[in-house]
Design an enzyme around this catalytic site. Structure first.
Site, PDB file in Angstrom:
ATOM      1  N   ASN A 152       0.812  -1.237   0.000  1.00 18.76           N
ATOM      2  CA  ASN A 152       0.000   0.000   0.000  1.00 18.76           C
ATOM      3  C   ASN A 152       0.839   1.277   0.000  1.00 18.76           C
ATOM      4  O   ASN A 152       0.411   2.298  -0.521  1.00 18.76           O
ATOM      5  CB  ASN A 152      -1.050  -0.009   1.108  1.00 18.76           C
ATOM      6  CG  ASN A 152      -0.482  -0.166   2.487  1.00 18.76           C
ATOM      7  OD1 ASN A 152       0.684  -0.498   2.647  1.00 18.76           O
ATOM      8  ND2 ASN A 152      -1.297   0.066   3.491  1.00 18.76           N
TER       9      ASN A 152
ATOM     10  N   CYS B 287      -3.689   1.206   6.840  1.00 15.39           N
ATOM     11  CA  CYS B 287      -4.075   0.583   8.113  1.00 15.39           C
ATOM     12  C   CYS B 287      -4.525   1.633   9.132  1.00 15.39           C
ATOM     13  O   CYS B 287      -5.004   1.285  10.200  1.00 15.39           O
ATOM     14  CB  CYS B 287      -2.928  -0.259   8.651  1.00 15.39           C
ATOM     15  SG  CYS B 287      -1.388   0.639   8.678  1.00 15.39           S
TER      16      CYS B 287
END
Ligand code: ADP
Length: 496
Positions: free
Chosen positions: A171, A304
């Site tokens: 990511n 996250c």
């Protein structure tokens, strides 16, 4: 670099402007660009249209062993340099990353899908991380203590932990690498890094710049592989690897921690999150709405620390929803290299299916979809920016990381209630509060069971502060002085 994908790599080079040498289709071990010993490769895809960007080595056991050999050999000389000498080299690396930020950003957008503006921000921040670590590496001070018996002296110093194994997610394909490799190298460690299989090209581009900066052979090794479990097994079973640093899912982090127990390796784990984003009645609503957009929709919701549960006080619920909905509808979806795109594709088909399933489940249980809620007309793994309300606290979408552009809003009435609901999760990474009531800010930020609390601010990751979580969100910190200390061991010497 001849090979079957030359034409495709040439098209990638086309996007790279003047610096095609950042596109690598070989791994980097011991200062050499190498194929897998088994000669296998795997394809790196553009998530927009699944075009093959390049084939990279699909490495296995023998290759990781070679990388650990190289890192172990390099450790002796790298750890023996003075912190100032290491800092000089790392500063060169930082400057090169800064100079090539535009090229790195393009590569990131093509390989990972995020909008170009976000990729540029990440590349620039990565250069800053390396510079910060270089500077802080000079300040790994020890301590002198008068001894416990007359005439004795105690010296406490910091030693580099040794060879480090690093495993990173897709990511933040550049930032997740620099926040591990920066402190490791500054502390005098050497690294074997396995990037995510979706984004090895960014890792290899960073290695190309490390090579150019004069980071000596073996100090940073990049092992590309589609068989993560095999690489993780070797990194956690070789006694020469003294530290494992991992960012990814809690499930994999749990496995790696168990594996690392065999040789009592040090571990740093940055795992999943389920961030609450709480808006109290006194909040500046404009700020709270734009904060929620930034926190929730960055990287198409694939972080996250994304706002996973947005709690709005009933007094401001209606105006918040109206303003938030209007802003969500303005978010442009498309390939990240197109102008003004705010939401790129999700990383792959499975990611889109997972988000679709969470939304369908919530909707079947009575949730109301205020906008979006399905795959985007662009097809592939594009998903519509979505806003949902009326979700039960125990629904999967409330308990799991959504990892997609889906905002879920809950209402609350009292401070105690919202704190209890925010804390009712196995995770404890990031949390957000919007309030202008100072006493409430202190109270609530103190009561939230999270490693990080942001007040009236949506973006909390910075080189200056310890990033990390509690509970199943992980162990250890990245960033700030603390991040560097994770790559050191204390040594106590008693002088009689
Ligand atoms: P995500 O859902 O973000 O892909 P993962 O935890 O699956 O999270 O992946 C993060 C990183 O961990 C990637 O580099 C991936 O290849 C790696 N990985 C996945 N499974 C394992 C494993 N069993 N051992 C070691 N690394 C793994």
């Amino acid at each position: 670099m001849a090979g079957k994908n030359t034409a495709i790599r040439d098209s990638v080079r086309g996007i790279m402007g003047p610096d095609p040498h950042l596109i690598k289709n070989l791994a980097y071990i011991g200062g050499r660009w190498v194929a897998a010993q088994g000669e296998k490769t795997f394809s790196v895809l553009n998530p927009v249209d699944l075009a093959v960007l390049a084939d990279v080595p699909d490495m296995g056991k023998a290759d990781v062993h070679a990388a650990i050999d190289a890192a172990a050999q390099a450790f002796a000389s790298w750890s023996a340099l003075s912190p100032v000498e290491r800092a000089d080299i790392l500063e060169k690396w930082s400057s090169l990353i800064a100079q090539k930020a535009q090229d790195l950003a393009l590569l990131m957008t093509y390989e990972q899908g995020k909008p170009l503006s976000e990729a540029q921000g990440e590349a620039t921040a990565a250069a800053a991380t390396i510079r910060w670590c270089a500077e802080e590496g000079r300040r790994l001070y020890g301590e002198f203590i008068e001894g416990h018996r007359p005439g004795t002296n105690i010296v406490v110093s910091r030693r580099p932990a040794g060879v480090c194994g690093a495993i990173t997610p897709w990511n933040f394909p550049v930032g997740m690498i620099t926040r591990k490799v920066g402190p490791a190298l500054a502390a005098g460690c050497t690294v074997v890094l396995k990037p995510a299989e979706a984004t090895p090209l960014c890792a290899l581009a960073l290695a190309a710049l490390a090579e150019e900066a004069g980071i000596p052979p073996g100090v940073l090794n990049i092992v590309t592989s589609a068989n993560a479990a095999e690489i993780g097994e070797v990194l956690t079973s070789d006694p020469r690897v003294r530290k494992i640093s991992f960012t990814g899912s809690t499930a994999v982090g749990r496995k790696l921690m168990a594996q690392a127990a065999r040789n009592i390796q040090k571990v740093s784990l940055e795992l999943g999150g389920n961030a609450p984003f709480i808006v109290f009645p006194s909040a500046d609503l404009e700020k709270a709405v734009s904060g929620a957009i930034a926190s929730k929709f960055r990287n198409a919701g694939q972080t996250c620390i994304c706002a996973n549960r947005i709690y709005i006080h009933t007094d401001v619920y209606a105006p918040f929803i109206e303003m938030f909905l209007n802003k969500i509808k303005e978010l442009k979806v498309g390939p990240g290299w197109e102008p003004d795109v705010a939401i790129g594709p999700l990383i792959d088909k499975e990611a889109a299916q997972k988000v679709e399933k969470l939304v369908a489940d919530a909707s079947a249980k009575g949730a109301k979809i205020l906008c979006g809620g399905k795959r985007h007309a662009l097809g592939g793994s594009f998903f519509e920016p979505t806003l949902i309300e009326n979700v039960q606290d125990d629904a999967p979408i409330a308990r799991e990381e959504i990892f997609g552009p889906v905002a879920v809003i809950y209402s609350f009435e009292t401070e105690d209630e919202v704190v209890a609901r925010a804390n009712a999760t196995e995770y404890g990474l990031a949390s957000y509060i919007y309030t202008q009531d100072l006493a409430q800010a202190w109270r609530v930020s103190g009561s939230l069971d999270y490693g990080m609390v942001a007040l009236n601010e949506p973006l909390l990751a910075t080189d200056l502060a310890p990033f990390g979580g509690i509970k199943t969100s992980g162990i250890g910190r990245e960033g700030g002085r603390y991040g560097l200390l994770e790559y050191t061991d204390l040594k106590y010497r008693l002088f009689g």
